[in-house]
Design a protein around this motif. Structure first.
Motif, mmCIF file in Angstrom:
data_model
loop_
_atom_site.group_PDB
_atom_site.id
_atom_site.type_symbol
_atom_site.label_atom_id
_atom_site.label_comp_id
_atom_site.label_asym_id
_atom_site.label_seq_id
_atom_site.Cartn_x
_atom_site.Cartn_y
_atom_site.Cartn_z
ATOM 1 N N PHE A 54 -55.954 14.154 -18.491
ATOM 2 C CA PHE A 54 -56.268 12.579 -17.448
ATOM 3 C C PHE A 54 -56.401 12.930 -15.951
ATOM 4 C CE2 PHE A 54 -54.347 11.393 -21.509
ATOM 5 C CZ PHE A 54 -55.531 10.496 -21.417
ATOM 6 N N THR A 55 -57.182 14.520 -15.665
ATOM 7 C CA THR A 55 -56.437 14.406 -14.542
ATOM 8 C C THR A 55 -57.496 13.923 -13.377
ATOM 9 O OG1 THR A 55 -56.583 17.165 -14.742
ATOM 10 C CG2 THR A 55 -57.140 16.522 -12.608
ATOM 11 N N THR A 56 -58.859 13.737 -13.429
ATOM 12 C CA THR A 56 -60.051 12.819 -12.654
ATOM 13 C C THR A 56 -59.604 11.408 -12.572
ATOM 14 O OG1 THR A 56 -61.514 14.026 -13.797
ATOM 15 C CG2 THR A 56 -62.054 11.843 -13.282
ATOM 16 N N LEU A 57 -58.789 10.770 -13.937
ATOM 17 C CA LEU A 57 -58.192 9.600 -14.359
ATOM 18 C C LEU A 57 -56.986 9.702 -12.853
ATOM 19 C CD1 LEU A 57 -57.797 6.744 -14.513
ATOM 20 C CD2 LEU A 57 -56.336 7.214 -16.764
ATOM 21 N N ILE A 58 -56.278 10.299 -12.747
ATOM 22 C CA ILE A 58 -54.865 10.407 -11.959
ATOM 23 C C ILE A 58 -55.168 10.758 -10.906
ATOM 24 C CG2 ILE A 58 -52.994 11.949 -11.201
ATOM 25 C CD1 ILE A 58 -52.481 12.875 -14.509
ATOM 26 N N VAL A 83 -52.815 0.185 -20.723
ATOM 27 C CA VAL A 83 -53.829 0.663 -19.436
ATOM 28 C C VAL A 83 -54.742 1.380 -21.095
ATOM 29 C CG1 VAL A 83 -54.481 2.614 -18.401
ATOM 30 C CG2 VAL A 83 -52.101 0.662 -18.092
ATOM 31 N N PHE A 84 -56.153 1.408 -20.722
ATOM 32 C CA PHE A 84 -56.997 2.417 -21.728
ATOM 33 C C PHE A 84 -57.239 3.164 -20.256
ATOM 34 C CE2 PHE A 84 -58.305 -1.606 -23.174
ATOM 35 C CZ PHE A 84 -57.876 -1.974 -24.664
ATOM 36 N N ALA A 85 -57.222 4.862 -21.116
ATOM 37 C CA ALA A 85 -56.968 5.741 -19.568
ATOM 38 C C ALA A 85 -57.980 6.655 -20.522
ATOM 39 C CB ALA A 85 -56.150 6.939 -20.218
ATOM 40 N N PRO A 86 -59.367 6.446 -19.996
ATOM 41 C CA PRO A 86 -60.936 7.957 -20.219
ATOM 42 C C PRO A 86 -60.298 9.259 -20.317
ATOM 43 C CG PRO A 86 -61.355 6.154 -19.066
ATOM 44 C CD PRO A 86 -59.479 5.623 -18.683
ATOM 45 N N VAL A 166 -60.556 3.183 -29.784
ATOM 46 C CA VAL A 166 -59.397 3.887 -28.856
ATOM 47 C C VAL A 166 -59.170 4.856 -29.991
ATOM 48 C CG1 VAL A 166 -56.683 3.066 -29.160
ATOM 49 C CG2 VAL A 166 -58.110 1.374 -28.013
ATOM 50 N N SER A 167 -58.817 6.549 -29.885
ATOM 51 C CA SER A 167 -58.633 7.245 -29.988
ATOM 52 C C SER A 167 -57.058 8.096 -30.376
ATOM 53 C CB SER A 167 -58.993 8.603 -30.130
ATOM 54 O OG SER A 167 -58.843 8.419 -27.973
ATOM 55 N N ASN A 168 -56.053 7.367 -29.653
ATOM 56 C CA ASN A 168 -54.960 8.213 -29.806
ATOM 57 C C ASN A 168 -54.702 7.097 -28.837
ATOM 58 O OD1 ASN A 168 -52.667 9.034 -30.311
ATOM 59 N ND2 ASN A 168 -52.919 11.125 -28.187
ATOM 60 N N VAL A 178 -50.190 3.091 -23.258
ATOM 61 C CA VAL A 178 -51.397 3.715 -23.106
ATOM 62 C C VAL A 178 -52.004 4.168 -23.997
ATOM 63 C CG1 VAL A 178 -52.099 5.474 -21.135
ATOM 64 C CG2 VAL A 178 -49.904 4.303 -20.770
ATOM 65 N N TYR A 179 -54.031 3.980 -24.198
ATOM 66 C CA TYR A 179 -54.214 4.096 -25.121
ATOM 67 C C TYR A 179 -54.994 5.069 -24.871
ATOM 68 C CZ TYR A 179 -51.649 -0.100 -27.501
ATOM 69 O OH TYR A 179 -51.336 -1.010 -28.347
ATOM 70 N N GLN A 180 -55.756 5.862 -25.544
ATOM 71 C CA GLN A 180 -56.875 6.851 -24.936
ATOM 72 C C GLN A 180 -58.161 6.671 -25.648
ATOM 73 O OE1 GLN A 180 -56.270 10.767 -26.079
ATOM 74 N NE2 GLN A 180 -58.275 11.403 -26.293
ATOM 75 N N VAL A 181 -59.531 6.107 -24.421
ATOM 76 C CA VAL A 181 -60.638 6.279 -24.903
ATOM 77 C C VAL A 181 -60.911 7.362 -24.380
ATOM 78 C CG1 VAL A 181 -60.368 3.391 -24.734
ATOM 79 C CG2 VAL A 181 -60.746 4.535 -23.118
ATOM 80 N N ASP A 182 -62.047 7.777 -25.470
ATOM 81 C CA ASP A 182 -63.287 8.659 -24.918
ATOM 82 C C ASP A 182 -64.450 8.534 -24.597
ATOM 83 O OD1 ASP A 182 -61.015 10.255 -26.832
ATOM 84 O OD2 ASP A 182 -62.456 10.285 -27.934
ATOM 85 N N LYS A 183 -64.364 7.079 -24.030
ATOM 86 C CA LYS A 183 -65.740 7.070 -22.809
ATOM 87 C C LYS A 183 -64.890 6.668 -21.407
ATOM 88 C CE LYS A 183 -69.643 6.733 -25.941
ATOM 89 N NZ LYS A 183 -70.408 6.018 -26.759
#
Length: 252
Positions: A54-58, A83-86, A166-168, A178-183
């Motif tokens: 999540f480097t770009t999001l950070i 938070v939805f985290a790409p 939501v993939s994770n 905090v949920y991972q999204v792939d887009k």
């Protein structure tokens, strides 16, 4: 008298075996234990750093200071957050120059669109009312609508521009999820189709040259007719006077 105590070979073997078994059990327990959450106050960037990818999001959270705002709200109020985290791959999939084309305020709005000011469990995501209101604000169809639907246990997220899942589940503590999204969740306000331009007012039809001079022509014709009639009248009067004068001369 000193006595030499020597361990028998079978005893040495059993001792070594017990040591190996104890070490193996310890390694297995450590491998199965979940990674501990960051200690101290909740920190969204540390949570994302620990999760990885999540480097770009950070970086965006630091540039826009949204990370600090989230931490302040979480640690100084009872307000939960989701938070939805790409992932980095999600940002890499964007069209080249997408982020650079945004102003600083638009980058803030983009990140705020990924934050729901309510703590939502995975079960609550499956029953939530749409559209979800994010920190970006207005949920109108052409602004920042975020819709969450489910298909079985799969949670789908739609913005009107992109659809993803939501993939994770990265982190949850009862206050922050905090949920991972792939887009990257692209809002309609920034990435939707532009509103159609208003239709131009119809141009007033200009009269042609013939139309412009038509009244003049009609007036001219009328004047010409009147003038012609006057000339004819004058001729008849002259002829009448001449005839009368001729007849008078004959009788004199």
């Amino acid at each position: 008298m000193a006595t030499n105590f020597r361990l028998s070979t079978p005893f040495k073997f059993l001792t070594l075996l017990l040591i190996i078994l104890q070490y193996t059990a310890t390694v297995v327990v450590l491998a199965q234990a979940p990674a501990p959450a960051p200690t101290g106050p909740t920190n969204i960037t540390k949570i994302l750093e620990k999760a990885g990818q999540f480097t770009t999001l950070i970086r965006l959270m630091k540039v826009t200071q949204l990370g600090d705002q989230i931490n302040t709200q979480l640690n100084n109020s009872n307000q939960g957050m989701t938070v939805f985290a790409p992932t980095d791959n999600a940002f890499s999939s964007l069209k080249a120059g997408t982020l650079n084309s945004l102003s600083d305020q638009e980058k803030v709005s983009l990140l705020q669109f990924h934050v729901v000011p309510t703590y939502l469990t995975n079960a609550q995501l499956q029953t939530v009312s749409n559209p979800l209101r994010t920190q970006a604000g207005d949920t109108a169809s052409n602004k920042f609508p975020l819709n969450v639907t489910t298909s079985g246990n799969q949670v789908n997220v739609s913005t009107g521009v992109v659809d993803t899942t939501v993939s994770n589940s990265i982190y949850t503590d009862g206050t922050l999820a905090v949920y991972q999204v792939d887009k990257v969740l692209l809002p309609m306000s920034l990435f939707g189709p532009s509103a159609p331009a208003p239709a131009p007012e119809p141009l007033k039809k200009k009269k042609s040259g013939a139309d412009d001079v038509a009244p003049t022509t009609d007036a001219g014709s009328a004047n010409a007719d009147a003038s012609g009639a006057g000339v004819i009248g004058s001729h008849f009067r002259g002829l009448y006077i001449g005839v009368v004068a001729f007849i008078t001369m004959l009788y004199l």
